[in-house]
Motif scaffolding. Structure first.
Motif, PDB file in Angstrom:
ATOM      1  N   SER A  11      -8.474 -11.950  19.972  1.00  0.00           N
ATOM      2  CA  SER A  11      -8.770 -12.696  18.740  1.00  0.00           C
ATOM      3  C   SER A  11      -8.263 -11.956  17.513  1.00  0.00           C
ATOM      4  N   GLY A  12      -7.059 -11.398  17.631  1.00  0.00           N
ATOM      5  CA  GLY A  12      -6.427 -10.720  16.499  1.00  0.00           C
ATOM      6  C   GLY A  12      -5.752 -11.736  15.587  1.00  0.00           C
ATOM      7  N   VAL A  13      -4.609 -11.345  15.023  1.00  0.00           N
ATOM      8  CA  VAL A  13      -3.910 -12.197  14.052  1.00  0.00           C
ATOM      9  C   VAL A  13      -3.664 -13.592  14.629  1.00  0.00           C
ATOM     10  N   LEU A  14      -2.998 -13.647  15.772  1.00  0.00           N
ATOM     11  CA  LEU A  14      -2.624 -14.958  16.314  1.00  0.00           C
ATOM     12  C   LEU A  14      -3.769 -15.627  17.051  1.00  0.00           C
ATOM     13  N   GLY A  15      -4.516 -14.851  17.833  1.00  0.00           N
ATOM     14  CA  GLY A  15      -5.610 -15.442  18.611  1.00  0.00           C
ATOM     15  C   GLY A  15      -6.609 -16.158  17.714  1.00  0.00           C
ATOM     16  N   TYR A  32     -12.640 -15.000  23.397  1.00  0.00           N
ATOM     17  CA  TYR A  32     -12.957 -13.797  24.178  1.00  0.00           C
ATOM     18  C   TYR A  32     -12.251 -12.593  23.578  1.00  0.00           C
ATOM     19  N   ASP A  33     -12.975 -11.482  23.445  1.00  0.00           N
ATOM     20  CA  ASP A  33     -12.319 -10.212  23.087  1.00  0.00           C
ATOM     21  C   ASP A  33     -13.097  -9.085  23.766  1.00  0.00           C
ATOM     22  N   ILE A  34     -12.569  -7.853  23.657  1.00  0.00           N
ATOM     23  CA  ILE A  34     -13.103  -6.777  24.500  1.00  0.00           C
ATOM     24  C   ILE A  34     -14.522  -6.324  24.157  1.00  0.00           C
ATOM     25  N   GLU A  37     -17.617  -5.745  18.421  1.00  0.00           N
ATOM     26  CA  GLU A  37     -16.995  -5.385  17.129  1.00  0.00           C
ATOM     27  C   GLU A  37     -15.722  -6.218  16.938  1.00  0.00           C
ATOM     28  N   ALA A  38     -14.932  -6.333  18.003  1.00  0.00           N
ATOM     29  CA  ALA A  38     -13.702  -7.131  17.908  1.00  0.00           C
ATOM     30  C   ALA A  38     -14.050  -8.587  17.613  1.00  0.00           C
ATOM     31  N   LEU A  39     -15.141  -9.073  18.196  1.00  0.00           N
ATOM     32  CA  LEU A  39     -15.538 -10.469  17.948  1.00  0.00           C
ATOM     33  C   LEU A  39     -16.040 -10.657  16.517  1.00  0.00           C
ATOM     34  N   PRO A  92      -2.775  -7.828  23.041  1.00  0.00           N
ATOM     35  CA  PRO A  92      -1.639  -7.084  22.485  1.00  0.00           C
ATOM     36  C   PRO A  92      -0.365  -7.150  23.340  1.00  0.00           C
ATOM     37  N   GLU A  93       0.747  -7.029  22.635  1.00  0.00           N
ATOM     38  CA  GLU A  93       2.079  -7.137  23.252  1.00  0.00           C
ATOM     39  C   GLU A  93       2.424  -5.826  23.975  1.00  0.00           C
ATOM     40  N   VAL A  94       1.620  -5.484  24.987  1.00  0.00           N
ATOM     41  CA  VAL A  94       1.790  -4.236  25.736  1.00  0.00           C
ATOM     42  C   VAL A  94       1.688  -4.617  27.215  1.00  0.00           C
ATOM     43  N   HIS A  96       1.078  -3.199  30.133  1.00  0.00           N
ATOM     44  CA  HIS A  96      -0.040  -2.871  31.019  1.00  0.00           C
ATOM     45  C   HIS A  96      -1.336  -3.542  30.571  1.00  0.00           C
ATOM     46  N   ILE A  97      -1.470  -3.805  29.272  1.00  0.00           N
ATOM     47  CA  ILE A  97      -2.679  -4.519  28.809  1.00  0.00           C
ATOM     48  C   ILE A  97      -2.651  -5.965  29.315  1.00  0.00           C
ATOM     49  N   LYS A  98      -1.502  -6.612  29.164  1.00  0.00           N
ATOM     50  CA  LYS A  98      -1.427  -8.010  29.608  1.00  0.00           C
ATOM     51  C   LYS A  98      -1.608  -8.085  31.131  1.00  0.00           C
ATOM     52  N   GLU A  99      -0.941  -7.182  31.847  1.00  0.00           N
ATOM     53  CA  GLU A  99      -1.035  -7.238  33.309  1.00  0.00           C
ATOM     54  C   GLU A  99      -2.484  -7.032  33.767  1.00  0.00           C
ATOM     55  N   GLY A 100      -3.144  -6.020  33.197  1.00  0.00           N
ATOM     56  CA  GLY A 100      -4.548  -5.749  33.541  1.00  0.00           C
ATOM     57  C   GLY A 100      -5.421  -6.955  33.212  1.00  0.00           C
ATOM     58  N   PHE A 101      -5.145  -7.570  32.076  1.00  0.00           N
ATOM     59  CA  PHE A 101      -5.936  -8.728  31.666  1.00  0.00           C
ATOM     60  C   PHE A 101      -5.765  -9.874  32.674  1.00  0.00           C
ATOM     61  N   TYR A 102      -4.523 -10.151  33.089  1.00  0.00           N
ATOM     62  CA  TYR A 102      -4.299 -11.281  34.009  1.00  0.00           C
ATOM     63  C   TYR A 102      -4.928 -11.039  35.382  1.00  0.00           C
ATOM     64  N   SER A 119       2.791 -14.540  24.365  1.00  0.00           N
ATOM     65  CA  SER A 119       3.692 -13.383  24.170  1.00  0.00           C
ATOM     66  C   SER A 119       4.982 -13.769  23.452  1.00  0.00           C
ATOM     67  N   SER A 120       5.398 -12.932  22.482  1.00  0.00           N
ATOM     68  CA  SER A 120       6.639 -13.219  21.761  1.00  0.00           C
ATOM     69  C   SER A 120       7.866 -12.669  22.478  1.00  0.00           C
ATOM     70  N   THR A 121       7.695 -11.558  23.189  1.00  0.00           N
ATOM     71  CA  THR A 121       8.894 -10.894  23.727  1.00  0.00           C
ATOM     72  C   THR A 121       8.907 -10.780  25.254  1.00  0.00           C
ATOM     73  N   HIS A 141       3.877 -20.595  22.995  1.00  0.00           N
ATOM     74  CA  HIS A 141       4.144 -19.621  21.932  1.00  0.00           C
ATOM     75  C   HIS A 141       4.022 -20.251  20.551  1.00  0.00           C
ATOM     76  N   PHE A 142       3.140 -19.669  19.753  1.00  0.00           N
ATOM     77  CA  PHE A 142       2.903 -20.157  18.394  1.00  0.00           C
ATOM     78  C   PHE A 142       3.588 -19.231  17.387  1.00  0.00           C
ATOM     79  N   ALA A 143       3.702 -19.712  16.148  1.00  0.00           N
ATOM     80  CA  ALA A 143       4.246 -18.875  15.077  1.00  0.00           C
ATOM     81  C   ALA A 143       3.103 -18.471  14.150  1.00  0.00           C
TER      82      ALA A 143
HETATM   83  P1  NAD Z   1      -3.396  -8.273  17.419  1.00  0.00           P
HETATM   84  O1  NAD Z   1      -3.224  -6.835  17.679  1.00  0.00           O
HETATM   85  O2  NAD Z   1      -3.637  -8.760  16.028  1.00  0.00           O
HETATM   86  O3  NAD Z   1      -4.625  -8.818  18.316  1.00  0.00           O
HETATM   87  C1  NAD Z   1      -4.823  -8.482  19.648  1.00  0.00           C
HETATM   88  C2  NAD Z   1      -6.287  -8.727  20.021  1.00  0.00           C
HETATM   89  O4  NAD Z   1      -6.435  -8.509  21.410  1.00  0.00           O
HETATM   90  C3  NAD Z   1      -7.270  -7.807  19.310  1.00  0.00           C
HETATM   91  O5  NAD Z   1      -8.347  -8.584  18.795  1.00  0.00           O
HETATM   92  C4  NAD Z   1      -7.754  -6.881  20.426  1.00  0.00           C
HETATM   93  O6  NAD Z   1      -9.107  -6.449  20.264  1.00  0.00           O
HETATM   94  C5  NAD Z   1      -7.619  -7.777  21.642  1.00  0.00           C
HETATM   95  N1  NAD Z   1      -7.500  -7.060  22.913  1.00  0.00           N
HETATM   96  C6  NAD Z   1      -7.062  -5.815  23.176  1.00  0.00           C
HETATM   97  N2  NAD Z   1      -7.108  -5.562  24.507  1.00  0.00           N
HETATM   98  C7  NAD Z   1      -7.616  -6.673  25.081  1.00  0.00           C
HETATM   99  C8  NAD Z   1      -7.928  -7.031  26.410  1.00  0.00           C
HETATM  100  N3  NAD Z   1      -7.724  -6.200  27.422  1.00  0.00           N
HETATM  101  N4  NAD Z   1      -8.456  -8.249  26.632  1.00  0.00           N
HETATM  102  C9  NAD Z   1      -8.685  -9.112  25.611  1.00  0.00           C
HETATM  103  N5  NAD Z   1      -8.390  -8.831  24.340  1.00  0.00           N
HETATM  104  C10 NAD Z   1      -7.875  -7.633  24.077  1.00  0.00           C
HETATM  105  O7  NAD Z   1      -2.131  -8.987  18.048  1.00  0.00           O
HETATM  106  P2  NAD Z   1      -1.399 -10.364  17.613  1.00  0.00           P
HETATM  107  O8  NAD Z   1      -0.426 -10.102  16.541  1.00  0.00           O
HETATM  108  O9  NAD Z   1      -2.425 -11.425  17.447  1.00  0.00           O
HETATM  109  O10 NAD Z   1      -0.542 -10.648  18.931  1.00  0.00           O
HETATM  110  C11 NAD Z   1      -1.134 -11.134  20.110  1.00  0.00           C
HETATM  111  C12 NAD Z   1      -0.070 -11.830  20.944  1.00  0.00           C
HETATM  112  O11 NAD Z   1       0.480 -12.890  20.171  1.00  0.00           O
HETATM  113  C13 NAD Z   1       1.098 -10.928  21.345  1.00  0.00           C
HETATM  114  O12 NAD Z   1       1.497 -11.271  22.643  1.00  0.00           O
HETATM  115  C14 NAD Z   1       2.184 -11.287  20.341  1.00  0.00           C
HETATM  116  O13 NAD Z   1       3.490 -11.129  20.864  1.00  0.00           O
HETATM  117  C15 NAD Z   1       1.894 -12.754  20.118  1.00  0.00           C
HETATM  118  N6  NAD Z   1       2.381 -13.288  18.841  1.00  0.00           N
HETATM  119  C16 NAD Z   1       2.145 -12.628  17.665  1.00  0.00           C
HETATM  120  C17 NAD Z   1       2.651 -13.154  16.464  1.00  0.00           C
HETATM  121  C18 NAD Z   1       2.387 -12.480  15.129  1.00  0.00           C
HETATM  122  O14 NAD Z   1       3.026 -12.853  14.149  1.00  0.00           O
HETATM  123  N7  NAD Z   1       1.448 -11.533  15.036  1.00  0.00           N
HETATM  124  C19 NAD Z   1       3.386 -14.363  16.481  1.00  0.00           C
HETATM  125  C20 NAD Z   1       3.581 -15.019  17.702  1.00  0.00           C
HETATM  126  C21 NAD Z   1       3.082 -14.480  18.871  1.00  0.00           C
END
Ligand code: NAD
Length: 299
Positions: A11-15, A32-34, A37-39, A92-94, A96-102, A119-121, A141-143
């Motif tokens: 639930s970061g920027v895009l979520g 959902y978030d970890i 505090e994140a929520l 996050p766009e990492v 091992h984080i995405k793989e672990g999450f799935y 995921s953007s990349t 994929h959203f913008a």
């Molecule tokens: P962000 O860092 O703002 O948010 C990531 C969120 O994920 C955080 O709230 C964090 O607490 C949470 N998180 C961390 N580990 C987690 C886990 N194991 N399970 C659940 N949640 C977890 O990132 P963002 O910019 O929102 O990017 C998220 C995805 O959206 C990426 O794949 C990115 O490529 C994609 N995206 C981002 C943008 C952008 O402009 N920021 C645009 C399009 C797509």
């Protein structure tokens, strides 16, 4: 519409934007978030979106509040996805984080649940196995600023079920997006496949001293009637992102011109706090950039 309950994971920027847009359009959404505090940060982010919907879309107070009220929050994954027809992943766009999450999600979610990555990349095929349900997995994929920049690129991998693809396209439309289907995997989807080369060439024209920022933008704007030129777009994207891309390109290619691009962005912009529109200055000064001044496109 085959989907009713939507869960947004991360639930970061895009979520937070995806969650609010979906709820605003009438769907019950679970975020959902970890941890809590994140929520809490997500609740804050989402509350800050409400005035943007009023200003940018003319939404009423009742509408924005009703959207807010359709969202619930969970830091327990099993509870967060118990009712989900669709989980949209924005962690996050990492890798091992995405793989672990799935891997965790595949076990926690009911069989019926469809998974979509924002995921953007990365490509969906990278995580298809980890989901345990490759046929029910694809990219959606959203913008950034989803309520205004309302593209939704929907991309299959080779194992995605056709019905799932079509259902996600219908869902994207139902939440107010312009749905853009990609029938095969493509790094950068459509938008960045077009945009990245344009921005790259513009920066090369600049560092090779072929033309200045204004002339390059003016050429594009007059020649195609686009509202922004490449440097105006770079200010929206943000200079940090442009720098990261330029630097990666310099490392991969060893090309001296890309090194010049990275140096220019770092020394003349990042180190001076000129990070683009977000900080009020990048290649242009805001809110009244030169390219928007009367006469810019006329001579
Ligand atoms: P962000 O860092 O703002 O948010 C990531 C969120 O994920 C955080 O709230 C964090 O607490 C949470 N998180 C961390 N580990 C987690 C886990 N194991 N399970 C659940 N949640 C977890 O990132 P963002 O910019 O929102 O990017 C998220 C995805 O959206 C990426 O794949 C990115 O490529 C994609 N995206 C981002 C943008 C952008 O402009 N920021 C645009 C399009 C797509």
């Amino acid at each position: 519409m085959n989907y009713k309950n939507i869960t947004v994971a991360g639930s970061g920027v895009l979520g937070s934007q995806i969650a609010y847009q979906t709820a605003f359009k009438g769907f019950p959404v679970t975020v959902y978030d970890i941890n809590d505090e994140a929520l809490d940060r997500a609740k804050d982010r989402i509350a800050k979106l409400m005035p943007r919907y009023q200003e940018d879309l003319g939404a009423s107070m009742d509408e924005v509040e009703a959207g807010y009220g359709r969202i619930t929050y969970h830091s327990d994954l099993t509870q967060a996805v118990a009712e989900a027809d669709l989980v949209i992943e924005a962690v996050p766009e990492v890798v091992h984080i995405k793989e672990g999450f799935y891997k965790k999600l595949g076990k926690a979610a009911p069989d019926k649940t469809i998974f979509a990555t924002n995921s953007s990349t990365m490509l969906p095929s990278q995580f298809a196995e980890a989901t345990g349900r490759p046929a029910k997995f694809l990219a959606l994929h959203f913008a950034n600023e989803v309520w205004k920049n309302n593209t939704a690129e929907i991309m299959k991998h080779t194992g995605t079920d056709e019905q799932v693809f079509n259902d996600v396209i219908a869902f994207a439309k139902a939440i107010g997006m312009v749905a853009l289907p990609l029938h095969k995997e493509q790094p950068g989807y459509i938008l960045n496949s077009l945009l990245v080369p344009l921005l790259e060439v513009a920066q090369l024209l600049l560092v090779k001293e072929i033309a200045d920022v204004e002339t390059i933008d003016k050429t594009w704007m007059v020649g195609t009637k686009a509202p922004l030129g490449p440097f105006g777009i770079l200010d929206v994207v943000g200079i940090n992102t442009a720098y990261n891309i330029g630097q990666a390109k310099a490392q991969v290619t060893g090309d001296a011109d890309f090194e010049k691009v990275a140096e220019l962005l770092k020394n003349d912009y990042i180190d001076k706090g000129k990070l683009g529109r977000a900080t009020g200055e990048g290649f242009y000064k805001y809110p009244n950039p030169t390219f928007a001044k009367p006469g810019f496109l006329e001579s």
